[in-house]
Design a protein around this motif. Structure first.
Motif, PDB file in Angstrom:
ATOM      1  N   PRO A 142      11.883   3.093  -3.808  1.00 37.73           N
ATOM      2  CA  PRO A 142      12.032   2.618  -2.426  1.00 37.73           C
ATOM      3  C   PRO A 142      10.990   3.238  -1.507  1.00 37.73           C
ATOM      4  O   PRO A 142      10.402   4.279  -1.817  1.00 37.73           O
ATOM      5  CB  PRO A 142      13.448   3.079  -2.055  1.00 37.73           C
ATOM      6  N   GLU A 143      10.772   2.592  -0.374  1.00 37.88           N
ATOM      7  CA  GLU A 143       9.769   3.061   0.584  1.00 37.88           C
ATOM      8  C   GLU A 143      10.027   4.493   1.032  1.00 37.88           C
ATOM      9  O   GLU A 143       9.089   5.226   1.339  1.00 37.88           O
ATOM     10  CB  GLU A 143       9.736   2.143   1.810  1.00 37.88           C
ATOM     11  N   LEU A 144      11.272   4.901   1.071  1.00 39.30           N
ATOM     12  CA  LEU A 144      11.612   6.226   1.574  1.00 39.30           C
ATOM     13  C   LEU A 144      10.901   7.334   0.810  1.00 39.30           C
ATOM     14  O   LEU A 144      10.556   8.362   1.387  1.00 39.30           O
ATOM     15  CB  LEU A 144      13.133   6.438   1.503  1.00 39.30           C
ATOM     16  N   VAL A 145      10.643   7.154  -0.481  1.00 33.95           N
ATOM     17  CA  VAL A 145      10.072   8.234  -1.289  1.00 33.95           C
ATOM     18  C   VAL A 145       8.665   7.911  -1.796  1.00 33.95           C
ATOM     19  O   VAL A 145       8.085   8.684  -2.553  1.00 33.95           O
ATOM     20  CB  VAL A 145      10.981   8.560  -2.489  1.00 33.95           C
ATOM     21  N   ARG A 146       8.104   6.790  -1.404  1.00 35.87           N
ATOM     22  CA  ARG A 146       6.790   6.403  -1.923  1.00 35.87           C
ATOM     23  C   ARG A 146       5.655   7.219  -1.305  1.00 35.87           C
ATOM     24  O   ARG A 146       5.686   7.536  -0.118  1.00 35.87           O
ATOM     25  CB  ARG A 146       6.513   4.921  -1.640  1.00 35.87           C
ATOM     26  N   VAL A 147       4.639   7.497  -2.116  1.00 36.59           N
ATOM     27  CA  VAL A 147       3.374   7.993  -1.572  1.00 36.59           C
ATOM     28  C   VAL A 147       2.549   6.770  -1.192  1.00 36.59           C
ATOM     29  O   VAL A 147       2.798   5.660  -1.671  1.00 36.59           O
ATOM     30  CB  VAL A 147       2.618   8.873  -2.592  1.00 36.59           C
ATOM     31  N   ASP A 148       1.551   6.986  -0.350  1.00 38.08           N
ATOM     32  CA  ASP A 148       0.786   5.865   0.191  1.00 38.08           C
ATOM     33  C   ASP A 148       0.073   5.077  -0.909  1.00 38.08           C
ATOM     34  O   ASP A 148       0.016   3.842  -0.867  1.00 38.08           O
ATOM     35  CB  ASP A 148      -0.225   6.392   1.215  1.00 38.08           C
ATOM     36  N   SER A 149      -0.482   5.776  -1.911  1.00 37.91           N
ATOM     37  CA  SER A 149      -1.225   5.090  -2.967  1.00 37.91           C
ATOM     38  C   SER A 149      -0.312   4.220  -3.823  1.00 37.91           C
ATOM     39  O   SER A 149      -0.706   3.136  -4.271  1.00 37.91           O
ATOM     40  CB  SER A 149      -1.959   6.109  -3.849  1.00 37.91           C
ATOM     41  N   TYR A 150       0.911   4.673  -4.053  1.00 41.76           N
ATOM     42  CA  TYR A 150       1.890   3.892  -4.825  1.00 41.76           C
ATOM     43  C   TYR A 150       2.239   2.613  -4.066  1.00 41.76           C
ATOM     44  O   TYR A 150       2.274   1.522  -4.628  1.00 41.76           O
ATOM     45  CB  TYR A 150       3.131   4.752  -5.043  1.00 41.76           C
ATOM     46  N   HIS A 151       2.455   2.758  -2.751  1.00 36.83           N
ATOM     47  CA  HIS A 151       2.788   1.585  -1.937  1.00 36.83           C
ATOM     48  C   HIS A 151       1.596   0.630  -1.861  1.00 36.83           C
ATOM     49  O   HIS A 151       1.774  -0.596  -1.901  1.00 36.83           O
ATOM     50  CB  HIS A 151       3.208   2.021  -0.535  1.00 36.83           C
ATOM     51  N   ALA A 152       0.391   1.177  -1.747  1.00 41.09           N
ATOM     52  CA  ALA A 152      -0.806   0.335  -1.684  1.00 41.09           C
ATOM     53  C   ALA A 152      -0.954  -0.489  -2.963  1.00 41.09           C
ATOM     54  O   ALA A 152      -1.359  -1.657  -2.910  1.00 41.09           O
ATOM     55  CB  ALA A 152      -2.048   1.197  -1.472  1.00 41.09           C
ATOM     56  N   ALA A 153      -0.609   0.112  -4.104  1.00 43.66           N
ATOM     57  CA  ALA A 153      -0.676  -0.621  -5.371  1.00 43.66           C
ATOM     58  C   ALA A 153       0.340  -1.755  -5.384  1.00 43.66           C
ATOM     59  O   ALA A 153       0.066  -2.844  -5.908  1.00 43.66           O
ATOM     60  CB  ALA A 153      -0.422   0.336  -6.536  1.00 43.66           C
ATOM     61  N   LEU A 154       1.509  -1.530  -4.804  1.00 46.78           N
ATOM     62  CA  LEU A 154       2.518  -2.585  -4.726  1.00 46.78           C
ATOM     63  C   LEU A 154       2.062  -3.704  -3.792  1.00 46.78           C
ATOM     64  O   LEU A 154       2.293  -4.885  -4.057  1.00 46.78           O
ATOM     65  CB  LEU A 154       3.843  -2.007  -4.247  1.00 46.78           C
ATOM     66  N   LEU A 155       1.402  -3.344  -2.698  1.00 46.12           N
ATOM     67  CA  LEU A 155       0.856  -4.357  -1.788  1.00 46.12           C
ATOM     68  C   LEU A 155      -0.168  -5.233  -2.500  1.00 46.12           C
ATOM     69  O   LEU A 155      -0.173  -6.453  -2.369  1.00 46.12           O
ATOM     70  CB  LEU A 155       0.211  -3.679  -0.577  1.00 46.12           C
ATOM     71  N   GLU A 156      -1.031  -4.583  -3.259  1.00 50.01           N
ATOM     72  CA  GLU A 156      -2.084  -5.314  -3.947  1.00 50.01           C
ATOM     73  C   GLU A 156      -1.510  -6.278  -4.988  1.00 50.01           C
ATOM     74  O   GLU A 156      -2.039  -7.372  -5.188  1.00 50.01           O
ATOM     75  CB  GLU A 156      -3.036  -4.326  -4.624  1.00 50.01           C
ATOM     76  N   SER A 157      -0.404  -5.874  -5.611  1.00 46.88           N
ATOM     77  CA  SER A 157       0.201  -6.715  -6.648  1.00 46.88           C
ATOM     78  C   SER A 157       1.131  -7.779  -6.071  1.00 46.88           C
ATOM     79  O   SER A 157       1.596  -8.660  -6.789  1.00 46.88           O
ATOM     80  CB  SER A 157       0.990  -5.847  -7.628  1.00 46.88           C
ATOM     81  N   GLY A 158       1.419  -7.686  -4.764  1.00 46.19           N
ATOM     82  CA  GLY A 158       2.336  -8.635  -4.146  1.00 46.19           C
ATOM     83  C   GLY A 158       3.787  -8.213  -4.211  1.00 46.19           C
ATOM     84  O   GLY A 158       4.679  -8.945  -3.777  1.00 46.19           O
ATOM     85  N   ALA A 159       4.061  -6.990  -4.728  1.00 42.50           N
ATOM     86  CA  ALA A 159       5.435  -6.503  -4.829  1.00 42.50           C
ATOM     87  C   ALA A 159       5.915  -5.830  -3.547  1.00 42.50           C
ATOM     88  O   ALA A 159       7.072  -5.408  -3.457  1.00 42.50           O
ATOM     89  CB  ALA A 159       5.567  -5.527  -5.995  1.00 42.50           C
ATOM     90  N   ALA A 160       5.047  -5.706  -2.560  1.00 47.33           N
ATOM     91  CA  ALA A 160       5.407  -5.207  -1.231  1.00 47.33           C
ATOM     92  C   ALA A 160       4.727  -6.110  -0.217  1.00 47.33           C
ATOM     93  O   ALA A 160       3.649  -6.656  -0.476  1.00 47.33           O
ATOM     94  CB  ALA A 160       4.983  -3.755  -1.043  1.00 47.33           C
ATOM     95  N   ALA A 161       5.363  -6.284   0.933  1.00 45.72           N
ATOM     96  CA  ALA A 161       4.861  -7.254   1.903  1.00 45.72           C
ATOM     97  C   ALA A 161       4.251  -6.620   3.146  1.00 45.72           C
ATOM     98  O   ALA A 161       3.435  -7.233   3.823  1.00 45.72           O
ATOM     99  CB  ALA A 161       5.986  -8.202   2.316  1.00 45.72           C
ATOM    100  N   THR A 162       4.630  -5.397   3.471  1.00 49.85           N
ATOM    101  CA  THR A 162       4.149  -4.757   4.690  1.00 49.85           C
ATOM    102  C   THR A 162       3.658  -3.348   4.395  1.00 49.85           C
ATOM    103  O   THR A 162       4.018  -2.749   3.384  1.00 49.85           O
ATOM    104  CB  THR A 162       5.259  -4.678   5.753  1.00 49.85           C
ATOM    105  N   GLU A 163       2.838  -2.833   5.294  1.00 52.72           N
ATOM    106  CA  GLU A 163       2.323  -1.477   5.134  1.00 52.72           C
ATOM    107  C   GLU A 163       3.462  -0.453   5.215  1.00 52.72           C
ATOM    108  O   GLU A 163       4.493  -0.690   5.856  1.00 52.72           O
ATOM    109  CB  GLU A 163       1.293  -1.168   6.226  1.00 52.72           C
ATOM    110  N   LEU A 164       3.267   0.672   4.561  1.00 50.56           N
ATOM    111  CA  LEU A 164       4.249   1.748   4.597  1.00 50.56           C
ATOM    112  C   LEU A 164       4.140   2.490   5.922  1.00 50.56           C
ATOM    113  O   LEU A 164       3.058   2.933   6.308  1.00 50.56           O
ATOM    114  CB  LEU A 164       3.992   2.702   3.436  1.00 50.56           C
TER     115      LEU A 164
END
Length: 319
Positions: A125-147
């Motif tokens: 979940p977003e609560l525990v993500r580091v920025d690079s992990y979230h950025a990878a999800l954004l790139e893959s389409g598994a996340a929709a908004t910036e952390l």
């Protein structure tokens, strides 16, 4: 006149109404006393309204909105919410649901929660993500908004609060987070080895905080309810606030489950999971092992080195 809560409970919509009206006041920089002098309410009454101790009436919404200079659109929407809160079922029967609603984000509800039980299916979940992990999800389409790192840190800092700090006037309440993940997640490859290593290291850091508990589901336990969906159970100190379940999907948005019948399957899932969770020490050991393996994969190749590696992991987990 302020109204009693329905069955003594404050729904998320009633709480969103209170937060919105409180926002009108804070935007003006007024204290409860200053606003009370303008609308003829005591500071104690305003405090109850803003904390959803009592349900706000439409007339109170209009009075506070006018004093704070809120827009007509905002006041009209809040009046509708206040009217609907009297009898939601009858309101929807008469008016339908084709009208704007007050919305709330998970971060807003987390700000009021005292405990979060997070069951992970695929990604953290977003609560525990580091920025690079979230950025990878954004790139893959598994996340929709910036952390939003500011909101994340605002919630996470409550995990390390002690009793003295939490008792200070104006201090946020302490928070307990229980994160439950499948063993397969520790071997995930979101963003590659370096990103996963950074993400697991963040989990190790959080696991040292007094308000954080990391647990791994035994991979040999077989299927369990919750593997097909990630969910968060949010709990509150105040008795007028029932537990709520948050389901979050990329394209479906946030779904909030408030009624007992809706929450029931997830409460039973948590009870079932208790029987297949590895201990805190064993979970921490597996987390450390996965983290070290990603950072230095060659150290696990030789059997003697592997034993030394496992001993190092056990020592770190036992600290």
């Amino acid at each position: 006149m302020a109204l009693d809560l329905v069955a003594g409970r404050a729904s998320l919509e009633v709480r969103a109404l209170s937060r919105t009206v409180l926002g009108w006041r804070t935007k003006r920089g007024w204290s409860l006393k200053e606003l009370g002098e303008l609308v003829g309410f005591s500071a104690a009454k305003l405090s109850q309204l803003c904390r959803a101790v009592v349900r706000m009436s439409a007339l109170e919404v209009v009075a506070i909105g006018a004093a704070c200079g809120a827009s007509d659109e905002e006041v009209e929407l809040c009046v509708r919410v206040a009217q609907r809160a009297v009898d939601p079922t009858m309101w929807d029967r008469i008016n339908g649901d084709a009208w704007a609603r007050l919305t709330w984000t998970p971060w807003e509800v987390m700000a009021e929660a005292s405990e979060l039980v997070i069951v992970v299916d695929d990604v953290l979940p977003e609560l525990v993500r580091v920025d690079s992990y979230h950025a990878a999800l954004l790139e893959s389409g598994a996340a929709a908004t910036e952390l939003d790192l500011a909101l994340q840190q605002e919630v996470l800092k409550r995990l390390g609060m002690d009793t003295t700090e939490a008792a200070r006037p104006g201090s946020p309440r302490r928070l307990r987070v229980r994160l439950i993940v499948p063993e397969s997640m520790l071997n995930g490859s979101v963003g590659g080895a370096r990103v996963m290593a950074d993400q697991l290291e963040r989990l190790e850091e959080l696991n040292e905080l007094p308000g954080f508990e990391f647990r791994v589901v035994d991979g040999d336990a077989g299927p369990y309810f919750g593997q097909g969906v990630s969910f968060t159970m949010m709990r509150f100190v105040e008795r007028r606030f029932d537990d709520v379940v948050l389901l979050h999907t990329l394209h479906g948005g946030d779904t909030w489950l408030e009624f007992a019948a809706e929450r029931g399957p997830y409460e039973r899932a948590l009870a079932a999971l208790d029987g297949v969770l590895r201990s805190e020490q064993e979970s921490a050991c597996r987390l450390s092992h996965a983290s070290l393996r990603l950072r230095d994969p060659l150290s696990c190749n030789d059997s003697g080195d592997q034993q030394r590696h496992l001993q190092l992991v056990a020592d770190r987990a036992g600290r």
